[in-house]
Design an enzyme around this catalytic site. Sequence first.
Site, PDB file in Angstrom:
ATOM      1  N   SER A 148     -19.201  -8.690 -87.544  1.00  0.00           N
ATOM      2  CA  SER A 148     -17.920  -8.367 -88.159  1.00  0.00           C
ATOM      3  C   SER A 148     -18.153  -7.438 -89.366  1.00  0.00           C
ATOM      4  O   SER A 148     -18.809  -6.409 -89.219  1.00  0.00           O
ATOM      5  CB  SER A 148     -17.235  -9.670 -88.560  1.00  0.00           C
ATOM      6  OG  SER A 148     -15.874  -9.470 -88.767  1.00  0.00           O
ATOM      7  N   ARG A 218      -5.434 -16.801 -95.119  1.00  0.00           N
ATOM      8  CA  ARG A 218      -6.487 -17.374 -94.290  1.00  0.00           C
ATOM      9  C   ARG A 218      -5.948 -17.803 -92.930  1.00  0.00           C
ATOM     10  O   ARG A 218      -6.580 -17.614 -91.899  1.00  0.00           O
ATOM     11  CB  ARG A 218      -7.110 -18.563 -95.012  1.00  0.00           C
ATOM     12  CG  ARG A 218      -8.157 -19.302 -94.206  1.00  0.00           C
ATOM     13  CD  ARG A 218      -9.325 -18.406 -93.868  1.00  0.00           C
ATOM     14  NE  ARG A 218     -10.451 -19.171 -93.336  1.00  0.00           N
ATOM     15  CZ  ARG A 218     -11.568 -18.619 -92.905  1.00  0.00           C
ATOM     16  NH1 ARG A 218     -11.713 -17.306 -92.928  1.00  0.00           N
ATOM     17  NH2 ARG A 218     -12.544 -19.359 -92.448  1.00  0.00           N
ATOM     18  N   ASP A 314     -12.944 -11.038 -77.754  1.00  0.00           N
ATOM     19  CA  ASP A 314     -12.723 -10.570 -79.132  1.00  0.00           C
ATOM     20  C   ASP A 314     -11.699  -9.445 -79.121  1.00  0.00           C
ATOM     21  O   ASP A 314     -11.970  -8.347 -78.641  1.00  0.00           O
ATOM     22  CB  ASP A 314     -14.065 -10.082 -79.709  1.00  0.00           C
ATOM     23  CG  ASP A 314     -13.960  -9.663 -81.174  1.00  0.00           C
ATOM     24  OD1 ASP A 314     -12.831  -9.538 -81.693  1.00  0.00           O
ATOM     25  OD2 ASP A 314     -15.019  -9.455 -81.793  1.00  0.00           O
ATOM     26  N   HIS A 347     -13.238 -13.539 -81.578  1.00  0.00           N
ATOM     27  CA  HIS A 347     -14.109 -12.870 -82.537  1.00  0.00           C
ATOM     28  C   HIS A 347     -15.113 -13.847 -83.171  1.00  0.00           C
ATOM     29  O   HIS A 347     -16.247 -13.499 -83.459  1.00  0.00           O
ATOM     30  CB  HIS A 347     -13.249 -12.213 -83.622  1.00  0.00           C
ATOM     31  CG  HIS A 347     -14.025 -11.492 -84.663  1.00  0.00           C
ATOM     32  ND1 HIS A 347     -14.880 -10.456 -84.352  1.00  0.00           N
ATOM     33  CD2 HIS A 347     -14.119 -11.663 -86.005  1.00  0.00           C
ATOM     34  CE1 HIS A 347     -15.449 -10.022 -85.472  1.00  0.00           C
ATOM     35  NE2 HIS A 347     -15.001 -10.738 -86.486  1.00  0.00           N
ATOM     36  N   ASP A 348     -14.676 -15.087 -83.379  1.00  0.00           N
ATOM     37  CA  ASP A 348     -15.536 -16.110 -83.975  1.00  0.00           C
ATOM     38  C   ASP A 348     -16.785 -16.429 -83.155  1.00  0.00           C
ATOM     39  O   ASP A 348     -17.678 -17.114 -83.657  1.00  0.00           O
ATOM     40  CB  ASP A 348     -14.741 -17.413 -84.166  1.00  0.00           C
ATOM     41  CG  ASP A 348     -14.322 -17.612 -85.616  1.00  0.00           C
ATOM     42  OD1 ASP A 348     -14.702 -16.779 -86.452  1.00  0.00           O
ATOM     43  OD2 ASP A 348     -13.629 -18.607 -85.892  1.00  0.00           O
TER      44      ASP A 348
END
Lengths: 376, 199
Positions: A148, A218, A314, A347-348
């Site tokens: 990232s 967040r 992602d 994405h994580d």
Amino acid sequence: MNIRENIKTLIIEKPLKLDCGRTISKFPLAYETYGKLNENKDNAILVFHALTGDQFVTGVNPITKKDGWWSYAVGPKKSIDTDKYFVICSNVIGGCMGSFGPSHENPETKKIYGTDFPVITINDMVNAQVNLLDFFNIKKLFSVVGGSMGGMQVLQFVSNFPDKAKTAVPIACTSSHSAQNIAFNELGRQAITADHNWMDGKYNSKRTLPDKGLAVARMAAHITYLSKKSLQEKFGRNLQERDDLKFGFDADFQIESYLRYQGSVFVDRFDANSYLYITRAMDYFDLVKQFDGNLSNAFKKTKTKFFIMSFTSDWLYPTQENKDIVIALNAIGANVGFVEIDSDKGHDSFLLEVPDFLNALKNFLDKSYIESNDEN
Amino acid sequence: MMKTEYNFITNIIEKNSTVLDVGCDDGILMEFLRKNKNVNIRGIEISKKKVQICIAKGLTVIEGNAEFDLKQFPKNSFDYVVLGQTLQAFINPEIVIKELLRVGKKAIVTIPNFGNWKVRLDLLFKGTMPITSSLPHEWYNTPNIHMCTIKDFVKFSETMNFKIVKSLALINKNISNISKSNIFLKNLLGELGIFLIEK
């Protein structure tokens, strides 16, 4: 915050001219290391953290008391094997884990910098961190690795210092922040600045924190790190500790409760102004523009061996954006490998237990390390 | 790919050259070339699993489809581009051949020979699509959608206007030259055609 005693800090004496035009000097860079630097000093890996990461890559984070953000990947016998490699990671400038950031005191005004802190860029972050090499007396890193925003730093690092890393592993990243990326970051920033407690960034001195705004930022960002499929499988329309809908605005659904929890734990460890600064740095990142529209030129002088990975689910930094980097490298005959990892975790994925990813990372590093030793 | 085929490809390729293996599979030829010819070799492979195997061997491979992903390499990026027994599996072999010859100064292409007598007999007597040890699939699930014969490939070179520098037939693990005078026989007996081509 009483966090200093657990934080190793290097004071960078050398002035650093930032992209915004301002120059900083004698600023702190907080770092952590894992493993041992060998005699030849050729086993060092510089890991770059992502937006909300810090220098505590693995083991227990002494500040949050939770596992380090990359515990799956870094440690003894893991992908980045700390029995073999010397891992260095530092908190980015603009951050809030000890490196020079907006929560630091401005020596001229004796007040917290807040929004008087200079706007920093990915380039500035990397130029600050390269000082770690001098500090450890390392001529050339074995590898630079990051996912990232960490991946963006990997790209910028190799571009700025073409002979300082033997290998480079940018993961799930991009060479240029897209409109969608900027849009999500702006959403987060707007949530923070809309919080009354933000007070134009001067909240620290008033002891009231813009927690609500930061939590919403967040929550919004967290959604972008997951995939639709993983959310559906994990939560679906499950209800939170209740048998039926309550016809109100409490967290009826598990997903709501989960996001609220993610927001609430985040504000305990992160500074709202840092969030503004770091997201801004990501938005300003455009290595393509930096090289007049030709990304290949960013890597023209380098012999670094690249290995790029992306993830199927992602949608924040999709495979095509990672492939664009591969294409730019192939266009100049650079040494580059690439694989898209099958994963539903969005994405994580790079932070989670995704065996195909962890194996590929380990295999690439270990084989390249043997190869580089053969050449010596 | 058969061992004999590797040996031959390895023989053609000069030491210390740059090579791209298109459809590199699990990297066996790449390893072989790296060891025996000290070449700078890259691979491109469509299967994620196989790319992973290659990475575990320390090979530089990118996941990709030769039909679309050769574009990224500039003209004459490699001394040799190798395409082993996959030309027939592409939707558009014409484009692939053009791309091979753009990206590589030379290309080595191998094809399973559909003109082989066993294949011909199968169709002649059974009246069904041939199934042999090198072509084990049924017509409905075969990846080989553009089968051709050694003769077809030679004709293809004329239409596509590329030069065949070397042409060989693999018959019972033996390699022999194909020439104008023996092509009828080689096309009948050959299991595999191996061609070194250039623009």
